[in-house]
Design a protein around this motif. Structure first.
Motif, PDB file in Angstrom:
ATOM      1  N   THR A  14     -10.780 -56.555  64.487  1.00 40.46           N
ATOM      2  CA  THR A  14     -10.172 -55.241  64.404  1.00 40.46           C
ATOM      3  C   THR A  14     -11.083 -53.979  63.717  1.00 40.46           C
ATOM      4  O   THR A  14     -10.848 -52.799  63.204  1.00 40.46           O
ATOM      5  N   ASN A  15     -12.561 -54.617  63.570  1.00 40.37           N
ATOM      6  CA  ASN A  15     -13.422 -53.584  62.832  1.00 40.37           C
ATOM      7  C   ASN A  15     -13.040 -53.036  61.358  1.00 40.37           C
ATOM      8  O   ASN A  15     -13.063 -51.951  61.168  1.00 40.37           O
ATOM      9  N   ASP A  16     -12.476 -53.988  60.634  1.00 39.61           N
ATOM     10  CA  ASP A  16     -12.038 -53.725  59.336  1.00 39.61           C
ATOM     11  C   ASP A  16     -12.517 -54.692  58.330  1.00 39.61           C
ATOM     12  O   ASP A  16     -11.392 -55.423  57.887  1.00 39.61           O
ATOM     13  N   PRO A  17     -13.953 -54.924  58.100  1.00 43.18           N
ATOM     14  CA  PRO A  17     -14.373 -56.120  57.508  1.00 43.18           C
ATOM     15  C   PRO A  17     -13.648 -56.032  55.940  1.00 43.18           C
ATOM     16  O   PRO A  17     -13.784 -57.101  55.330  1.00 43.18           O
ATOM     17  N   ASN A  18     -13.631 -54.788  55.398  1.00 39.47           N
ATOM     18  CA  ASN A  18     -13.047 -54.743  53.976  1.00 39.47           C
ATOM     19  C   ASN A  18     -11.318 -54.631  53.924  1.00 39.47           C
ATOM     20  O   ASN A  18     -11.084 -54.132  52.691  1.00 39.47           O
ATOM     21  N   HIS A  19     -10.767 -54.761  55.008  1.00 41.33           N
ATOM     22  CA  HIS A  19      -9.396 -54.678  55.040  1.00 41.33           C
ATOM     23  C   HIS A  19      -8.837 -53.417  54.586  1.00 41.33           C
ATOM     24  O   HIS A  19      -7.842 -53.275  53.690  1.00 41.33           O
ATOM     25  N   ASP A  20      -9.245 -52.226  54.934  1.00 36.85           N
ATOM     26  CA  ASP A  20      -9.029 -50.751  54.528  1.00 36.85           C
ATOM     27  C   ASP A  20      -7.867 -50.449  55.391  1.00 36.85           C
ATOM     28  O   ASP A  20      -7.063 -49.594  54.854  1.00 36.85           O
ATOM     29  N   ARG A  21      -7.780 -50.882  56.444  1.00 33.77           N
ATOM     30  CA  ARG A  21      -6.460 -50.549  57.397  1.00 33.77           C
ATOM     31  C   ARG A  21      -5.726 -51.554  57.391  1.00 33.77           C
ATOM     32  O   ARG A  21      -4.390 -51.225  57.270  1.00 33.77           O
ATOM     33  N   TYR A  22      -5.838 -52.786  57.394  1.00 36.40           N
ATOM     34  CA  TYR A  22      -5.124 -54.052  57.574  1.00 36.40           C
ATOM     35  C   TYR A  22      -5.055 -54.902  56.459  1.00 36.40           C
ATOM     36  O   TYR A  22      -6.368 -55.622  56.392  1.00 36.40           O
ATOM     37  N   SER A  23      -4.135 -54.933  55.543  1.00 43.46           N
ATOM     38  CA  SER A  23      -4.209 -55.825  54.380  1.00 43.46           C
ATOM     39  C   SER A  23      -4.253 -57.080  54.603  1.00 43.46           C
ATOM     40  O   SER A  23      -3.881 -57.488  55.928  1.00 43.46           O
ATOM     41  N   ASN A 187      -8.698 -48.463  70.076  1.00 43.39           N
ATOM     42  CA  ASN A 187      -8.059 -49.583  69.785  1.00 43.39           C
ATOM     43  C   ASN A 187      -7.213 -50.161  71.056  1.00 43.39           C
ATOM     44  O   ASN A 187      -7.117 -51.356  71.366  1.00 43.39           O
ATOM     45  N   ALA A 188      -6.795 -49.207  71.896  1.00 38.07           N
ATOM     46  CA  ALA A 188      -6.123 -49.509  73.295  1.00 38.07           C
ATOM     47  C   ALA A 188      -7.153 -50.108  74.083  1.00 38.07           C
ATOM     48  O   ALA A 188      -6.480 -51.092  74.710  1.00 38.07           O
ATOM     49  N   ALA A 189      -8.229 -49.884  74.191  1.00 39.45           N
ATOM     50  CA  ALA A 189      -9.145 -50.510  74.991  1.00 39.45           C
ATOM     51  C   ALA A 189      -9.207 -52.000  74.623  1.00 39.45           C
ATOM     52  O   ALA A 189      -9.609 -52.816  75.431  1.00 39.45           O
ATOM     53  N   LYS A 190      -9.296 -52.302  73.394  1.00 38.93           N
ATOM     54  CA  LYS A 190      -9.341 -53.686  72.916  1.00 38.93           C
ATOM     55  C   LYS A 190      -8.022 -54.518  73.020  1.00 38.93           C
ATOM     56  O   LYS A 190      -8.061 -55.892  73.246  1.00 38.93           O
ATOM     57  N   VAL A 191      -6.952 -53.947  73.110  1.00 38.69           N
ATOM     58  CA  VAL A 191      -5.613 -54.617  72.754  1.00 38.69           C
ATOM     59  C   VAL A 191      -5.408 -55.657  74.119  1.00 38.69           C
ATOM     60  O   VAL A 191      -4.918 -56.786  73.987  1.00 38.69           O
ATOM     61  N   GLU A 192      -5.595 -55.095  75.208  1.00 32.94           N
ATOM     62  CA  GLU A 192      -5.225 -55.950  76.599  1.00 32.94           C
ATOM     63  C   GLU A 192      -6.311 -57.216  76.661  1.00 32.94           C
ATOM     64  O   GLU A 192      -5.894 -58.316  76.852  1.00 32.94           O
ATOM     65  N   PRO A 193      -7.346 -56.913  76.335  1.00 33.58           N
ATOM     66  CA  PRO A 193      -8.392 -58.214  76.333  1.00 33.58           C
ATOM     67  C   PRO A 193      -8.206 -59.147  75.558  1.00 33.58           C
ATOM     68  O   PRO A 193      -8.253 -60.459  75.620  1.00 33.58           O
ATOM     69  N   TYR A 194      -7.827 -58.791  74.125  1.00 36.56           N
ATOM     70  CA  TYR A 194      -7.546 -59.491  73.066  1.00 36.56           C
ATOM     71  C   TYR A 194      -6.124 -60.409  73.495  1.00 36.56           C
ATOM     72  O   TYR A 194      -6.073 -61.611  73.231  1.00 36.56           O
ATOM     73  N   ARG A 195      -5.316 -59.619  74.110  1.00 35.59           N
ATOM     74  CA  ARG A 195      -3.801 -60.360  74.463  1.00 35.59           C
ATOM     75  C   ARG A 195      -4.200 -61.299  75.720  1.00 35.59           C
ATOM     76  O   ARG A 195      -3.621 -62.533  75.659  1.00 35.59           O
ATOM     77  N   SER A 196      -5.162 -61.020  76.416  1.00 40.31           N
ATOM     78  CA  SER A 196      -5.737 -62.067  77.522  1.00 40.31           C
ATOM     79  C   SER A 196      -6.205 -63.134  77.076  1.00 40.31           C
ATOM     80  O   SER A 196      -5.892 -64.395  77.321  1.00 40.31           O
ATOM     81  N   VAL A 197      -6.964 -62.964  76.211  1.00 37.15           N
ATOM     82  CA  VAL A 197      -7.470 -64.225  75.461  1.00 37.15           C
ATOM     83  C   VAL A 197      -6.596 -65.139  74.613  1.00 37.15           C
ATOM     84  O   VAL A 197      -6.534 -66.412  74.876  1.00 37.15           O
TER      85      VAL A 197
END
Length: 236
Positions: A14-23, A187-197
């Motif tokens: 999620t490109n959030d290494p410091n958990h600024d957006r997602y705790s 973010n939208a560009a990542k969602v479907e590839p991640y879901r596929s995995v």
């Protein structure tokens, strides 16, 4: 993968290494949701309970026989013969035809799971066991809820070793869920590839657990590398 490993991978995805957006708390909640889904679909944390049938008795308490919180009852057998799982609507057909199905006796062929409240669950047999069924084994297969991970060293699915090669799929599922909270083009560009995995990992996991029910279990395997992350390959 441990909880710490999963949190690190999710932060990376999620490109959030410091958990600024997602705790971490949000990650853990989504990990629980995904584990629950996978557990039901793959029947990972599974056990059985055995009850002795009594002539004329159609309903048996099963909650006291279980070693945890049941989330599904996929199968039951009587005298080693699989019973057909039904819902109440099926038996309502008898009521509509004027037949009281609760009074019919014979060797059981069907079962129904009922609950008076979440803590008390029953299995109902149809027809009611007859005199020839006294003392026969009723074996109920159930799937138990996982224990949520809390310590950094905890692993998914109550540390089930068979699931280890597929833990990364949980992280991809969680990352997709979290990214959907911030709808933008990146973010939208990542969602479907991640879901596929994640979907592929779950499909492989389901295959493994189906094979474990057979006489010659399939060896754990994976022949693909998830998007954006290097994962060890497992082959026959």
């Amino acid at each position: 993968m441990t909880l710490l490993d999963l949190q690190s991978l999710i932060a990376d995805l999620t490109n959030d290494p410091n958990h600024d957006r997602y705790s971490l708390a949000q990650m853990n909640t989504e990990l629980d949701v995904t584990q629950n889904q996978w557990n039901v679909e793959a029947k990972i944390i599974k056990d059985t309970a055995t009850i002795t049938t009594v002539a004329g008795t159609r309903q048996y308490v099963i909650s006291t026989s279980l070693g945890g919180v049941p989330i599904s009852f996929p199968r039951a057998t009587h005298k080693g013969i699989p019973l057909a799982k039904r819902d109440k609507a099926y038996f309502d057909l008898y009521a509509g035809s004027g037949v009281d199905w609760t009074t019919l006796n014979g060797t059981p062929t069907d079962f129904l799971i009922e609950a008076t409240d979440p803590a008390i669950q029953y299995i109902t047999l149809f027809p009611n066991p007859g005199s020839g069924d006294v003392g026969a084994n009723l074996v109920i297969e159930f799937v138990l809820a996982h224990t949520p991970m809390s310590a950094s060293s905890d692993t998914p699915f109550n540390a089930s070793p068979e699931t280890a090669p597929y833990h990364f799929g949980l992280a991809y599922s969680v990352a997709a869920r979290l990214l959907l909270r911030d709808p933008n083009a990146q973010n939208a560009a990542k969602v479907e590839p991640y879901r596929s995995v994640s979907d592929r990992a779950l499909a492989d996991l389901i295959t493994v657990f189906k094979a474990l029910e057979k006489s010659e279990p399939l060896r754990l395997r994976s022949n693909y590398v998830p998007v954006g992350r290097q994962v060890s390959n497992w082959r026959n």
